[in-house]
Design an enzyme around this catalytic site. Sequence first.
Site, PDB file in Angstrom:
ATOM      1  N   ASP A 145       3.498  16.754  -4.002  1.00  0.00           N
ATOM      2  CA  ASP A 145       2.890  16.295  -2.749  1.00  0.00           C
ATOM      3  C   ASP A 145       3.719  16.686  -1.532  1.00  0.00           C
ATOM      4  O   ASP A 145       4.855  17.131  -1.663  1.00  0.00           O
ATOM      5  CB  ASP A 145       2.690  14.765  -2.786  1.00  0.00           C
ATOM      6  CG  ASP A 145       3.903  14.019  -3.321  1.00  0.00           C
ATOM      7  OD1 ASP A 145       5.024  14.569  -3.233  1.00  0.00           O
ATOM      8  OD2 ASP A 145       3.733  12.903  -3.837  1.00  0.00           O
ATOM      9  N   ASN A 156       4.024   0.496  -5.687  1.00  0.00           N
ATOM     10  CA  ASN A 156       2.619   0.090  -5.848  1.00  0.00           C
ATOM     11  C   ASN A 156       1.962   0.786  -7.043  1.00  0.00           C
ATOM     12  O   ASN A 156       0.754   0.704  -7.222  1.00  0.00           O
ATOM     13  CB  ASN A 156       1.825   0.393  -4.567  1.00  0.00           C
ATOM     14  CG  ASN A 156       1.856   1.870  -4.215  1.00  0.00           C
ATOM     15  OD1 ASN A 156       2.345   2.691  -4.992  1.00  0.00           O
ATOM     16  ND2 ASN A 156       1.323   2.223  -3.067  1.00  0.00           N
ATOM     17  N   HIS A 174       1.933   4.068  -7.585  1.00  0.00           N
ATOM     18  CA  HIS A 174       1.431   5.434  -7.361  1.00  0.00           C
ATOM     19  C   HIS A 174       2.236   6.464  -8.154  1.00  0.00           C
ATOM     20  O   HIS A 174       3.415   6.272  -8.446  1.00  0.00           O
ATOM     21  CB  HIS A 174       1.348   5.780  -5.868  1.00  0.00           C
ATOM     22  CG  HIS A 174       2.638   6.069  -5.171  1.00  0.00           C
ATOM     23  ND1 HIS A 174       2.782   6.005  -3.792  1.00  0.00           N
ATOM     24  CD2 HIS A 174       3.871   6.437  -5.636  1.00  0.00           C
ATOM     25  CE1 HIS A 174       4.018   6.329  -3.467  1.00  0.00           C
ATOM     26  NE2 HIS A 174       4.692   6.581  -4.553  1.00  0.00           N
ATOM     27  N   GLU A 192      -2.494   6.922  -4.554  1.00  0.00           N
ATOM     28  CA  GLU A 192      -2.294   5.520  -4.221  1.00  0.00           C
ATOM     29  C   GLU A 192      -3.281   4.635  -4.998  1.00  0.00           C
ATOM     30  O   GLU A 192      -4.255   5.145  -5.567  1.00  0.00           O
ATOM     31  CB  GLU A 192      -2.503   5.334  -2.713  1.00  0.00           C
ATOM     32  CG  GLU A 192      -1.582   6.190  -1.847  1.00  0.00           C
ATOM     33  CD  GLU A 192      -0.129   5.695  -1.804  1.00  0.00           C
ATOM     34  OE1 GLU A 192       0.338   5.087  -2.798  1.00  0.00           O
ATOM     35  OE2 GLU A 192       0.538   5.936  -0.793  1.00  0.00           O
TER      36      GLU A 192
HETATM   37  P1  PGA Z   1      11.465   6.930  -4.985  1.00  0.00           P
HETATM   38  O1  PGA Z   1       9.910   7.174  -4.873  1.00  0.00           O
HETATM   39  O2  PGA Z   1      11.935   7.844  -6.037  1.00  0.00           O
HETATM   40  O3  PGA Z   1      12.028   7.301  -3.646  1.00  0.00           O
HETATM   41  O4  PGA Z   1      11.652   5.492  -5.335  1.00  0.00           O
HETATM   42  C1  PGA Z   1       9.190   7.322  -6.060  1.00  0.00           C
HETATM   43  C2  PGA Z   1       7.734   7.534  -5.750  1.00  0.00           C
HETATM   44  O5  PGA Z   1       7.259   7.023  -4.734  1.00  0.00           O
HETATM   45  O6  PGA Z   1       7.060   8.194  -6.559  1.00  0.00           O
END
Ligand code: PGA
Length: 264
Positions: free
Chosen positions: A82, A153, A155, A160
């Site tokens: 992404d 959350n 995702h 999302e």
């Molecule tokens: P993070 O994010 O590794 O910074 O905790 C993970 C994600 O949002 O997939």
Amino acid sequence: MPIKISKHIQTKAPTLFPDADQASVYAAQQIAELIHQKQREGNQVTLGLATGNTPKKVYQELIRLHKNEGLSFQNVITFNLDEYYPIGPDNDQSYTYFMRHNLFDHIDIQQENIYIPQTNSTPQEVAKYCQAYEDKIAEYGGLDLQLLGIGRNGHIGFNEPGSSFESTTRLVNLHPLTREDAIAQFGTIDKVPHQAISIGIHTIMQAKRILLLALGERKSEIMNKALSGEISVDIPASILQTMSQVEYILDQEAAVLIQEEDRV
Ligand code: PGA
């Protein structure tokens, strides 16, 4: 040695490590072994890569393996999950910048083999661009291995809560919790983009192998739900419960809510 946990439900038991360093080294070893295997076969390997805090140590270990142990990335094609929309590739908050800084500038990957969603398309062009990204992954025969983190959350990528399990690469709206977690990167909430381009859940599920890495206590609640909760679009990662090619790699802190009686 990793500790295996057995679950009452069909979900793949996670592989547990005492700390983030050991979990990350293990994930890097899985990637390196696949690269070596494909090299022995004379083939290219297509990796789906993630950004954020979680994969940083995996990339550090891959760099170490390149510099000290001769791991070459000449046969590697990468597709990132992404990128924020819109954002310039030279912006140091972009994932393009992140990937160069944390991995690509330190290994021998061929520049033309690096794919990261570019978010300079106009809103009118973006759907066409997303389809082209999807087509490019298919052209290489799909992803051999997808490395994933998980958002608080649930995702995966920027898919999302509410994202369809059939989704492919597209423009998405970022969830409030995702934007809140990005404040550390952007400084203030008003600077955090509202949208991103993300490969879809369907795209991820097509990967031949998936490594989901979760580190730290702040991921424990969502990991418990993603592993043992209902399979629902409300927790996008929950769909992985149905997939045999997934390996969950957790440090002890991320696994803290996993029931003691489920351990073997
Ligand atoms: P993070 O994010 O590794 O910074 O905790 C993970 C994600 O949002 O997939």
